[in-house]
Design an enzyme around this catalytic site. Sequence first.
Site, short mmCIF file in Angstrom:
data_model
loop_
_atom_site.label_atom_id
_atom_site.label_comp_id
_atom_site.label_asym_id
_atom_site.label_seq_id
_atom_site.Cartn_x
_atom_site.Cartn_y
_atom_site.Cartn_z
N GLU A 303 11.34 -12.39 0.50
CA GLU A 303 12.14 -12.35 1.71
C GLU A 303 13.04 -13.58 1.83
OE1 GLU A 303 10.08 -11.11 5.14
OE2 GLU A 303 11.76 -11.46 6.48
N SER A 321 6.24 -7.73 -1.94
CA SER A 321 5.46 -7.32 -0.78
C SER A 321 5.96 -7.98 0.49
CB SER A 321 4.00 -7.67 -1.00
OG SER A 321 3.88 -9.07 -1.22
N CYS A 322 6.42 -9.21 0.36
CA CYS A 322 6.74 -9.97 1.56
C CYS A 322 8.01 -9.45 2.24
CB CYS A 322 6.86 -11.45 1.24
SG CYS A 322 7.06 -11.79 -0.50
N THR A 323 8.76 -8.57 1.61
CA THR A 323 9.95 -8.04 2.27
C THR A 323 9.69 -6.67 2.88
OG1 THR A 323 10.64 -7.13 0.15
CG2 THR A 323 11.59 -9.22 0.82
#
Lengths: 460, 460
Positions: A303, A321-323
């Site tokens: 992100e 995953s973080c986005t």
Amino acid sequence: MAYFDSASSAPLHPVAHEALRAALDEGWADPARLYREGRRARLLLDAARETAAEAVGCRPDELVFTPSGTYAVHAGMAGALAGRRRVGSHVVVSAVEHSSVLHAGHTRVTDRDGAAVTEVAVDRTGAVSPDTYAAALRADTALACLQSANHEVGTVQPVAAVAEVCRAAGVPLLVDAAQSLGWGPVDGGWSLLTASAHKWGGPAGVGLLAVRKGVRFAPQGPVDERESGRVPGFGNLPAIVAAAASLRAVRAEAADEAARLRVLVDRIRARVPELVPDVEVVGDPVRRLPHLVTFSCLYVDGETLLHELDRADFSVSSGSSCTSSTLTPSHVLRAMGVLSEGNVRVSLPSGTAGAEVDRFLEVLPGVVARVRETLGAPVVRTESAGADGAPSLVVDALGKLCPIPVIELAKVIGDVPVGGTVTVLSDDEAARLDIPAWCEMRGHEYGGRDGTSFLVRRLV
Amino acid sequence: MAYFDSASSAPLHPVAHEALRAALDEGWADPARLYREGRRARLLLDAARETAAEAVGCRPDELVFTPSGTYAVHAGMAGALAGRRRVGSHVVVSAVEHSSVLHAGHTRVTDRDGAAVTEVAVDRTGAVSPDTYAAALRADTALACLQSANHEVGTVQPVAAVAEVCRAAGVPLLVDAAQSLGWGPVDGGWSLLTASAHKWGGPAGVGLLAVRKGVRFAPQGPVDERESGRVPGFGNLPAIVAAAASLRAVRAEAADEAARLRVLVDRIRARVPELVPDVEVVGDPVRRLPHLVTFSCLYVDGETLLHELDRADFSVSSGSSCTSSTLTPSHVLRAMGVLSEGNVRVSLPSGTAGAEVDRFLEVLPGVVARVRETLGAPVVRTESAGADGAPSLVVDALGKLCPIPVIELAKVIGDVPVGGTVTVLSDDEAARLDIPAWCEMRGHEYGGRDGTSFLVRRLV
């Protein structure tokens, strides 16, 4: 501003713009009506269908227009499954299909009577093998699905060979051609084909569903006369006209543009690992879409990377995953078993200038370095004796999200001797993918996972 | 060219045209993305939702955009029915709903476990009564549906009163507001509301589905994150922006334009029966849509009439059986029990000039007269003695389609004395509606039907 995310949605092609404008004036009436405006709309619709069918490589009466590519997938899968209800309800898909295919497959499981979905594994490039597909087909398999090319890493699938395998087993094959149809027709004996206009520079609001004559197909949902009874509701004729016109236009430019973008993508594939340390370029380097490349950067969170690139005027997407709202990495990267952290997908729209790619290559190393520099969350670190007596460390990264667990692992690996181990405690979903991927990239041994405990042995 | 069929599809409003053009440049990216183009698209989508919600009279988070009005109806009914699965699966609809509502209701019957649909009858103007609705609600009624106004005859339904009846019974009410939303919000305590942008001068490809907070709703079909999980697939943002902008624009003009068109429609309602013999104007003369009027002409076939009006530059539609692929008359006219032959629906788009309506009234009598003149198929005619000894005739119109059976009946009614009977043999579906309607219009007694045999007693 460089928009490098055409795989999400391509900017409107000038031909689509022109055709849409014209069709707004000519094609707003109901093509089912008998009066002048209706007949004119009908002529436009028929012409659009012929144009699209020619590009797909099917008969006009095999093709219907849908409100989206996702709709085409859902309606195509539902109709094909219902048409083969007597055979069974087993569905075979690749593990790297678009979510619309996977979700439609899994809806069968929950909504109907004991249907089952087999997800065919892919290799590290993201490709399926025809043999694996053949092995997945069963006597009760009603439908197999395979994308023409992957939307996240660009790998082209062996559709013709898989179609042959399916034909031999008497199972219809649905090909999701969303990412490739603008570049050329899908070869091989597919049974159903779906696509989405806004991926090739057509307008939003138009998908295609082609169903070959002879394929058993029972449209689901409420009855409606439009689009051969396969797509209810008043059609979006101006957008359909624009979709067909732009498909023909991008096809006319496809060979030249593919050759040109392929060079630019090769430049990214070659230069990024030279310019940025600890990068893995993923996807097949040769059998790939011309305009798309994906790479992952260790020790970076997706992100922040996207935001920094956006500040530098580059629009890209990420499977990290973080986005994502779900905090799980892309199912495509997971199925490939490749690194997911710091993931960047670059998909070049037609007309992208080489200078824009060069500027991206100039900007990227500094952006990645800055993001890496700012990351460094505190973790508890405990020394203890390993089970085999070798020096070992435990890194407690519980509650920390990607990329922190891998960063902390990398920080301490040098603190144990070669042969020593580091145990990483992590409850982050991405760690399951990224710790083994890090080991492979850095030449260490991944010793497996026990719950939230990952074992790594230093080898170099 | 006078286009008098806005109830099928309205010409694009200038504001919709402008907004669409602007949004094509600004709103082609994926609103779910984090980069600049995505954020811009998200802002446009959010603003469109607020505008549309304000016009509907709901909260923005209660409203989603769908690919069509039909889609909104299907998704709305499916979600509401699934949400109340534990209560039962009984559905109450009016007999004059749009086909999308009726088809969605009947799909439930065939696809699921013993669901049943109750079609509430209407009076001769096409209106339901709240009492009849109340009587149709059962303990296992999961959903009731009622249009805000009828699409074929313009009659406005007593939505607020029916909503009250449904509220008292604890049954959610879905209102199909496709024909009326451009004219104003739907009053009363509805639970779900659907509409279609191309009916108010917005672009094709956009419907609305509003689901009030607190209404149990379980989206059906494959999972997707978009539009609150209620509408899968990439949205048609430029069209959505244009839909919302044009809804606001037509609402701003609605009061004035409604008053103006109401006068023109009243002129048609009054003048057509004066200018054309043997015409029945149908629908409620007062509680009606401002822009829509429907009438039926005896001894005329709808398709020829439409073609002749088209040649005279008027585009209208018809609920006659002969203009439909199914050879059955409009279910709306059937439910109302009114004449279906020679049926003409005039729906005036915003901006229609009074002079165009005057020209229509000039042209219509000649057109109807010419069509009547050219019709006159030969039939076998046998004299016989009636059961009661009164002189009687048999007209054999088997195999003849509308309007021939009624024409032949009218030709011979004068040949029997008052009190005498004519038996018409007809296997045309439309005759079931049109022979009784003719009797009522001409003051004769309809003696009922036995198979393909219709008994008529001359009274005047």
